[in-house]
Design a protein around this motif. Sequence first.
Motif, PDB file in Angstrom:
ATOM      1  N   ILE A   1      23.199   5.511 -23.162  1.00  0.00           N
ATOM      2  CA  ILE A   1      21.871   5.739 -22.611  1.00  0.00           C
ATOM      3  C   ILE A   1      21.991   6.327 -21.209  1.00  0.00           C
ATOM      4  O   ILE A   1      22.826   5.878 -20.411  1.00  0.00           O
ATOM      5  CB  ILE A   1      21.070   4.420 -22.528  1.00  0.00           C
ATOM      6  N   THR A   2      21.199   7.329 -20.937  1.00  0.00           N
ATOM      7  CA  THR A   2      21.117   7.865 -19.571  1.00  0.00           C
ATOM      8  C   THR A   2      20.321   6.883 -18.721  1.00  0.00           C
ATOM      9  O   THR A   2      19.252   6.425 -19.123  1.00  0.00           O
ATOM     10  CB  THR A   2      20.434   9.232 -19.561  1.00  0.00           C
ATOM     11  N   ALA A   3      20.865   6.556 -17.556  1.00  0.00           N
ATOM     12  CA  ALA A   3      20.197   5.609 -16.664  1.00  0.00           C
ATOM     13  C   ALA A   3      19.060   6.316 -15.941  1.00  0.00           C
ATOM     14  O   ALA A   3      19.229   6.848 -14.834  1.00  0.00           O
ATOM     15  CB  ALA A   3      21.194   5.013 -15.682  1.00  0.00           C
ATOM     16  N   ALA A   4      17.885   6.317 -16.575  1.00  0.00           N
ATOM     17  CA  ALA A   4      16.720   7.018 -16.031  1.00  0.00           C
ATOM     18  C   ALA A   4      16.375   6.485 -14.649  1.00  0.00           C
ATOM     19  O   ALA A   4      16.372   5.285 -14.406  1.00  0.00           O
ATOM     20  CB  ALA A   4      15.535   6.839 -16.967  1.00  0.00           C
ATOM     21  N   GLY A   5      16.089   7.409 -13.746  1.00  0.00           N
ATOM     22  CA  GLY A   5      15.674   7.024 -12.409  1.00  0.00           C
ATOM     23  C   GLY A   5      16.788   6.920 -11.392  1.00  0.00           C
ATOM     24  O   GLY A   5      16.525   6.805 -10.189  1.00  0.00           O
TER      25      GLY A   5
END
Length: 459
Positions: free
Chosen positions: A245-249
């Motif tokens: 998962i891309t670490a959004a933010g």
Amino acid sequence: MLQRPAAGQAQEPSAPEGATAGRISRRTIVRGAAWSVPVIATAAAMPLAAASAGAPTLKFVNGPYTVGGCSNLTGVTLAATTNGTTPAASTTVSVVLPSGLTWADGFTGPRSFTTDPNGKVVLPAIKATPNAASVPTMGASMTGANATAPVAVTAQVGAKIYDVVSAGNPPATGIPLGSVAVGHGTFLNPDGSLVYFNTVAGKAMPLATNVTSGTTVLIGSTQSYSTYVSGGVAMVQDVATGTTITAAGVPNGSTAVGHATFLAANGDLYYFNSATNASVLVASGVSSAKVSLFAGTQPVLTFVAGGVARAYNATTGNYVTATGVPAGTTAVGHSTYLAPDGLLYYYRAATNTTTVVSSGVSSATTALYGGTDPYVTYVTTGIPAVYSVTNGTYQTATGVPANSVVVGHATYLAPDGRLVYYNAGANAPIVLDTGVTSAVVHLYGGTDPIATYTHNLVC
């Protein structure tokens, strides 16, 4: 000058010897025929004479060559000719080995050999040393000719996993020399690839490429979970399932500092909650941070922001300021801070009190033994020691070399490269390996120390 008869004119018969001038004698014709044969033979022989004047040659004839790290390469054969085809028998050939290859007897300089009647030389055994490049090149020469040949050096086992409880110590095959241990079973390779070594499958599993920072921890004390920055992008990955998962933010170019936690270039500290797919800005002006998992699942961030020692429980969202810890310290482990003057502090959030663990400390960390029991590993005035926060007991790490460096729970890297685990219950050190260059330690099941490390090959 001889004249050919005109067309249609019969040629006069040859005159007998002694006839008048203008007639050719039989002996003259025979003599002319005899001279004509060598002229034809010489013309036919000329290409053969040119071939015999070819240049000498020298070749490695039985490559390509491959050898394992610290292993011997045998049977390397050179062939020499005087002209490209004729074997150069009894000819001196000099062989030079590059850095990373030596003669099996330990000699490193050039050696001379004499070719056999077939113009060949079979070299004695050649050994790949621990510092061998992946493809060093051998060289050979003789009068009038030179030759080179690459040697692929493979199977360079420079990484291992050590289970202190079982004493299992499998090599992490597929991890190249020059890699760095960055987390549980995880290595950051020189080419920027992040690799997890699966001890059950016995093979390396690629996690990501173009990685600048990363680590792997044990969620629930058993499940490997990686946090890293790849191509500037913050990522988290469940190693078992491969879910990434891309670490959004989280800003690009941040640094992974612990489980799902990133420190941006401007000093902002972020925790990424994969359940909500959102990042929390924990604090700004952060100079150092560590992450521990309380009870194996609750991320607790220990950090210093604006010089102030603080902590944050990512599960509850609660902050505390570490009262009694002076400004300007460095976070080194769970609720543990090291001051510039060498004083080591542990902050008890439950009682809002601070304990000075020791003075003259050069390195330290704190792990949660059993998931909840803080256990401080440190070196004070060069002496390795351990401290149980719960019991308030100190213990000198007997047998661990002085001036070692703390690399994890009860584990030290000695100046001579020995990796040593201190068994407090038995009051005895356990030497895990030698020539170690990097190491991290995690507690599998909360109590079983697993050391992930890299080392120089010792042949």
